[in-house]
Write a protein that holds these residues in place. Structure first.
Motif, PDB file in Angstrom:
ATOM      1  N   PRO A  25       0.780  -1.234   0.000  1.00  0.00           N
ATOM      2  CA  PRO A  25       0.000   0.000   0.000  1.00  0.00           C
ATOM      3  C   PRO A  25       0.812   1.284   0.000  1.00  0.00           C
ATOM      4  O   PRO A  25       0.386   2.280  -0.573  1.00  0.00           O
ATOM      5  CB  PRO A  25      -0.835  -0.101   1.277  1.00  0.00           C
ATOM      6  CG  PRO A  25      -0.873  -1.540   1.602  1.00  0.00           C
ATOM      7  CD  PRO A  25       0.406  -2.121   1.076  1.00  0.00           C
ATOM      8  N   THR A  26       1.971   1.288   0.613  1.00  0.00           N
ATOM      9  CA  THR A  26       2.761   2.519   0.694  1.00  0.00           C
ATOM     10  C   THR A  26       3.362   2.913  -0.649  1.00  0.00           C
ATOM     11  O   THR A  26       3.915   3.997  -0.774  1.00  0.00           O
ATOM     12  CB  THR A  26       3.892   2.366   1.721  1.00  0.00           C
ATOM     13  OG1 THR A  26       4.735   1.269   1.309  1.00  0.00           O
ATOM     14  CG2 THR A  26       3.352   2.104   3.107  1.00  0.00           C
ATOM     15  N   LYS A  27       3.228   2.054  -1.641  1.00  0.00           N
ATOM     16  CA  LYS A  27       3.820   2.327  -2.951  1.00  0.00           C
ATOM     17  C   LYS A  27       2.803   2.810  -3.977  1.00  0.00           C
ATOM     18  O   LYS A  27       3.101   2.889  -5.159  1.00  0.00           O
ATOM     19  CB  LYS A  27       4.552   1.083  -3.452  1.00  0.00           C
ATOM     20  CG  LYS A  27       5.717   0.729  -2.536  1.00  0.00           C
ATOM     21  CD  LYS A  27       6.473  -0.459  -3.031  1.00  0.00           C
ATOM     22  CE  LYS A  27       7.640  -0.743  -2.071  1.00  0.00           C
ATOM     23  NZ  LYS A  27       8.428  -1.874  -2.514  1.00  0.00           N
ATOM     24  N   ALA A  28       1.598   3.136  -3.533  1.00  0.00           N
ATOM     25  CA  ALA A  28       0.556   3.653  -4.417  1.00  0.00           C
ATOM     26  C   ALA A  28      -0.306   4.654  -3.652  1.00  0.00           C
ATOM     27  O   ALA A  28      -0.404   4.598  -2.430  1.00  0.00           O
ATOM     28  CB  ALA A  28      -0.311   2.521  -4.946  1.00  0.00           C
ATOM     29  N   THR A  29      -0.914   5.573  -4.396  1.00  0.00           N
ATOM     30  CA  THR A  29      -1.822   6.547  -3.796  1.00  0.00           C
ATOM     31  C   THR A  29      -3.158   6.481  -4.530  1.00  0.00           C
ATOM     32  O   THR A  29      -3.238   6.002  -5.656  1.00  0.00           O
ATOM     33  CB  THR A  29      -1.271   7.978  -3.884  1.00  0.00           C
ATOM     34  OG1 THR A  29      -1.040   8.305  -5.265  1.00  0.00           O
ATOM     35  CG2 THR A  29       0.018   8.126  -3.094  1.00  0.00           C
ATOM     36  N   TYR A  30      -4.202   6.990  -3.881  1.00  0.00           N
ATOM     37  CA  TYR A  30      -5.542   6.991  -4.459  1.00  0.00           C
ATOM     38  C   TYR A  30      -6.012   8.420  -4.652  1.00  0.00           C
ATOM     39  O   TYR A  30      -5.697   9.304  -3.861  1.00  0.00           O
ATOM     40  CB  TYR A  30      -6.527   6.268  -3.538  1.00  0.00           C
ATOM     41  CG  TYR A  30      -6.133   4.844  -3.259  1.00  0.00           C
ATOM     42  CD1 TYR A  30      -6.352   3.849  -4.199  1.00  0.00           C
ATOM     43  CD2 TYR A  30      -5.518   4.490  -2.065  1.00  0.00           C
ATOM     44  CE1 TYR A  30      -5.974   2.541  -3.959  1.00  0.00           C
ATOM     45  CE2 TYR A  30      -5.136   3.185  -1.812  1.00  0.00           C
ATOM     46  CZ  TYR A  30      -5.365   2.218  -2.761  1.00  0.00           C
ATOM     47  OH  TYR A  30      -4.980   0.922  -2.525  1.00  0.00           O
ATOM     48  N   SER A  31      -6.796   8.612  -5.714  1.00  0.00           N
ATOM     49  CA  SER A  31      -7.404   9.917  -5.964  1.00  0.00           C
ATOM     50  C   SER A  31      -8.781   9.698  -6.570  1.00  0.00           C
ATOM     51  O   SER A  31      -9.141   8.572  -6.929  1.00  0.00           O
ATOM     52  CB  SER A  31      -6.524  10.749  -6.902  1.00  0.00           C
ATOM     53  OG  SER A  31      -6.350  10.086  -8.146  1.00  0.00           O
ATOM     54  N   GLY A  42       0.762   4.571  -9.117  1.00  0.00           N
ATOM     55  CA  GLY A  42       2.006   4.029  -8.565  1.00  0.00           C
ATOM     56  C   GLY A  42       2.986   5.122  -8.190  1.00  0.00           C
ATOM     57  O   GLY A  42       2.883   6.264  -8.638  1.00  0.00           O
ATOM     58  N   ASN A  43       3.977   4.752  -7.397  1.00  0.00           N
ATOM     59  CA  ASN A  43       4.957   5.712  -6.897  1.00  0.00           C
ATOM     60  C   ASN A  43       6.084   6.000  -7.895  1.00  0.00           C
ATOM     61  O   ASN A  43       7.009   6.730  -7.592  1.00  0.00           O
ATOM     62  CB  ASN A  43       5.552   5.238  -5.572  1.00  0.00           C
ATOM     63  CG  ASN A  43       6.352   3.955  -5.708  1.00  0.00           C
ATOM     64  OD1 ASN A  43       6.492   3.374  -6.783  1.00  0.00           O
ATOM     65  ND2 ASN A  43       6.883   3.481  -4.596  1.00  0.00           N
ATOM     66  N   LYS A  44       6.044   5.436  -9.076  1.00  0.00           N
ATOM     67  CA  LYS A  44       7.013   5.620 -10.155  1.00  0.00           C
ATOM     68  C   LYS A  44       8.393   5.052  -9.834  1.00  0.00           C
ATOM     69  O   LYS A  44       9.348   5.329 -10.528  1.00  0.00           O
ATOM     70  CB  LYS A  44       7.116   7.093 -10.562  1.00  0.00           C
ATOM     71  CG  LYS A  44       5.836   7.647 -11.111  1.00  0.00           C
ATOM     72  CD  LYS A  44       5.974   9.087 -11.519  1.00  0.00           C
ATOM     73  CE  LYS A  44       4.627   9.609 -11.984  1.00  0.00           C
ATOM     74  NZ  LYS A  44       4.667  11.035 -12.225  1.00  0.00           N
ATOM     75  N   THR A  50      -1.289   4.175 -13.816  1.00  0.00           N
ATOM     76  CA  THR A  50      -2.514   4.317 -13.043  1.00  0.00           C
ATOM     77  C   THR A  50      -3.462   3.167 -13.358  1.00  0.00           C
ATOM     78  O   THR A  50      -3.403   2.574 -14.439  1.00  0.00           O
ATOM     79  CB  THR A  50      -3.233   5.649 -13.345  1.00  0.00           C
ATOM     80  OG1 THR A  50      -3.563   5.685 -14.733  1.00  0.00           O
ATOM     81  CG2 THR A  50      -2.376   6.849 -12.994  1.00  0.00           C
ATOM     82  N   VAL A  51      -4.332   2.887 -12.411  1.00  0.00           N
ATOM     83  CA  VAL A  51      -5.353   1.857 -12.564  1.00  0.00           C
ATOM     84  C   VAL A  51      -6.666   2.441 -12.067  1.00  0.00           C
ATOM     85  O   VAL A  51      -6.718   3.040 -10.993  1.00  0.00           O
ATOM     86  CB  VAL A  51      -5.010   0.595 -11.731  1.00  0.00           C
ATOM     87  CG1 VAL A  51      -6.127  -0.421 -11.799  1.00  0.00           C
ATOM     88  CG2 VAL A  51      -3.699   0.000 -12.185  1.00  0.00           C
ATOM     89  N   LYS A  52      -7.720   2.279 -12.862  1.00  0.00           N
ATOM     90  CA  LYS A  52      -9.033   2.695 -12.388  1.00  0.00           C
ATOM     91  C   LYS A  52      -9.663   1.513 -11.673  1.00  0.00           C
ATOM     92  O   LYS A  52      -9.771   0.422 -12.225  1.00  0.00           O
ATOM     93  CB  LYS A  52      -9.935   3.147 -13.529  1.00  0.00           C
ATOM     94  CG  LYS A  52     -11.274   3.633 -12.997  1.00  0.00           C
ATOM     95  CD  LYS A  52     -12.126   4.295 -14.037  1.00  0.00           C
ATOM     96  CE  LYS A  52     -13.386   4.806 -13.341  1.00  0.00           C
ATOM     97  NZ  LYS A  52     -14.300   5.429 -14.262  1.00  0.00           N
ATOM     98  N   LEU A  53     -10.053   1.731 -10.438  1.00  0.00           N
ATOM     99  CA  LEU A  53     -10.700   0.700  -9.626  1.00  0.00           C
ATOM    100  C   LEU A  53     -12.206   0.945  -9.656  1.00  0.00           C
ATOM    101  O   LEU A  53     -12.658   2.073  -9.443  1.00  0.00           O
ATOM    102  CB  LEU A  53     -10.210   0.775  -8.180  1.00  0.00           C
ATOM    103  CG  LEU A  53      -8.698   0.740  -7.970  1.00  0.00           C
ATOM    104  CD1 LEU A  53      -8.359   1.032  -6.517  1.00  0.00           C
ATOM    105  CD2 LEU A  53      -8.147  -0.597  -8.400  1.00  0.00           C
ATOM    106  N   ASN A  54     -12.975  -0.079  -9.952  1.00  0.00           N
ATOM    107  CA  ASN A  54     -14.443  -0.013  -9.904  1.00  0.00           C
ATOM    108  C   ASN A  54     -14.923  -1.020  -8.872  1.00  0.00           C
ATOM    109  O   ASN A  54     -14.426  -2.149  -8.840  1.00  0.00           O
ATOM    110  CB  ASN A  54     -15.037  -0.336 -11.267  1.00  0.00           C
ATOM    111  CG  ASN A  54     -14.724   0.724 -12.286  1.00  0.00           C
ATOM    112  OD1 ASN A  54     -15.058   1.880 -12.095  1.00  0.00           O
ATOM    113  ND2 ASN A  54     -14.059   0.335 -13.344  1.00  0.00           N
ATOM    114  N   PHE A  55     -15.903  -0.642  -8.072  1.00  0.00           N
ATOM    115  CA  PHE A  55     -16.377  -1.503  -7.010  1.00  0.00           C
ATOM    116  C   PHE A  55     -17.809  -1.174  -6.655  1.00  0.00           C
ATOM    117  O   PHE A  55     -18.335  -0.144  -7.069  1.00  0.00           O
ATOM    118  CB  PHE A  55     -15.482  -1.394  -5.771  1.00  0.00           C
ATOM    119  CG  PHE A  55     -15.109   0.024  -5.439  1.00  0.00           C
ATOM    120  CD1 PHE A  55     -15.967   0.838  -4.717  1.00  0.00           C
ATOM    121  CD2 PHE A  55     -13.897   0.551  -5.847  1.00  0.00           C
ATOM    122  CE1 PHE A  55     -15.627   2.147  -4.415  1.00  0.00           C
ATOM    123  CE2 PHE A  55     -13.542   1.857  -5.546  1.00  0.00           C
ATOM    124  CZ  PHE A  55     -14.422   2.655  -4.836  1.00  0.00           C
TER     125      PHE A  55
END
Length: 58
Positions: A25-31, A42-44, A50-55
């Protein structure tokens, strides 16, 4: 989700629960978090792009 929109911790937990056991988790952020989607970036260094999450809320 406890509230109307998931928290970062809830998104992290969901990603691992669907089978991404090595996810850190510390290697990615959400917006753009909504009640049905979010963008994970991702932290590059370790994760790229980027990944779009659908839920849905169960």
């Amino acid at each position: 989700m406890a509230g109307d929109k998931p928290t970062n911790d809830e998104l992290d937990t969901a990603i691992v629960k669907v089978g991404n056991n090595g996810f850190e988790p510390t290697k990615a952020t959400y917006s753009n978090i909504t009640d049905t989607s979010a963008i994970m970036t991702g932290n590059k260094t370790d994760y790229y792009g980027t990944v779009k999450l659908n839920f849905t809320k169960a």
